[in-house]
Design a protein around this motif. Sequence first.
Motif, PDB file in Angstrom:
ATOM      1  N   SER B  22      60.182 -23.725  26.417  1.00  0.00           N
ATOM      2  CA  SER B  22      59.072 -24.674  26.299  1.00  0.00           C
ATOM      3  C   SER B  22      59.600 -26.098  26.152  1.00  0.00           C
ATOM      4  O   SER B  22      59.326 -26.781  25.181  1.00  0.00           O
ATOM      5  N   VAL B  23      60.382 -26.533  27.159  1.00  0.00           N
ATOM      6  CA  VAL B  23      60.941 -27.886  27.121  1.00  0.00           C
ATOM      7  C   VAL B  23      59.827 -28.907  27.277  1.00  0.00           C
ATOM      8  O   VAL B  23      58.955 -28.768  28.127  1.00  0.00           O
ATOM      9  N   GLY B  24      59.847 -29.906  26.410  1.00  0.00           N
ATOM     10  CA  GLY B  24      58.811 -30.929  26.485  1.00  0.00           C
ATOM     11  C   GLY B  24      57.571 -30.548  25.706  1.00  0.00           C
ATOM     12  O   GLY B  24      56.552 -31.207  25.799  1.00  0.00           O
ATOM     13  N   GLY B  25      57.627 -29.456  24.931  1.00  0.00           N
ATOM     14  CA  GLY B  25      56.519 -29.113  24.054  1.00  0.00           C
ATOM     15  C   GLY B  25      55.683 -27.942  24.543  1.00  0.00           C
ATOM     16  O   GLY B  25      55.928 -27.388  25.623  1.00  0.00           O
ATOM     17  N   SER B  28      53.965 -27.089  28.147  1.00  0.00           N
ATOM     18  CA  SER B  28      54.773 -26.775  29.323  1.00  0.00           C
ATOM     19  C   SER B  28      54.678 -25.291  29.688  1.00  0.00           C
ATOM     20  O   SER B  28      54.993 -24.922  30.810  1.00  0.00           O
TER      21      SER B  28
END
Lengths: 142, 184
Positions: B22-25, B28
């Motif tokens: 969950s890169v970027g929160g 995503s």
Amino acid sequence: MPGANVTNLAIMVGQRLRGLPGALAAVLGMLMGPSLVVIAAAALYREFAGTLMVRAVLDGTALTAVGLLVGMGGQSLARVLRTSARSGRNAAWVGCALTVVVSIVVLVGVLRFPTAATVLCLAPVSVALAFYRRGPADGGGG
Amino acid sequence: MTDSSSILPALVVIFVPLSLVSVGGGPSVLAEMQHQAVVVHGWMTEREFADLFAISRAAPGPGALLATLIGWHAAGWTGALVASLAFFLPSSLLVYGGAHVWNRWRGTDWHSAVETGFTLIGAGLVLSGAWAMLASESVGLPALGLVLAVAAWRLLLPNTQPVILLAAGAGVFVAWRMGGLLPP
């Protein structure tokens, strides 16, 4: 870093101040209260989902939230491209960056490929592209 | 409908890998959450998913609490607990173990390449989530206009509080629909 941004921030601050117990307390504090609130809201929604007004509020909120997501994604992309432009990156890099973003939207959003597998495959490509555009200005950026 | 003895393991299998990518929160991994909850497992309809998404965005706290809500909807309080642990624990452990090491490398070429590379991935994932939400509903032209207007506002005036935009957007939409400009 993966994970919700505020949660990650809480962990880092808690860890710096009080080590493991601090990080634990911070993340629990960040999640316990809000998770109860959000479940209470969802329980209320179950009761009143039938009414026209609630229907309209939920649809409007969902659409606006989707708009915020589009803005967020656009902002991240714009930030990458802007810093690239400042440091004199070439058009090939802009094309590469856009290709990465569009590929993900097509694979994950449209074709519904599994997110984890797609990220594992494309992240190395994306990072490598970002690394090579940092090399000498006229390096082999094909 | 499946019984809870099979739902709980399914929640773990879905959310642990998503937690780690969950890169970027949280948003995503929205597209995959929807696909799993609605299509693969049939825990809810598309409409119910959109409603839980709206609630998770409007309520205080991280929007990633959508994972908690999916667990709650599928399997009650145990489901909420299992989904929360599965979604928040892996990324938290990674941050706990890795953040200070990672920050020590700040300023190096490869650090910034990794950061840029993953920012692009995150942007693509968030836009995928938006696409998935829009494709699942029969979105009319006025509704699409609202989405684009909010997106443009967010881009041009990034300092506006999301809650304010959310309330304003929902208000406009409610006025449209209650005024009969939009079909229910």
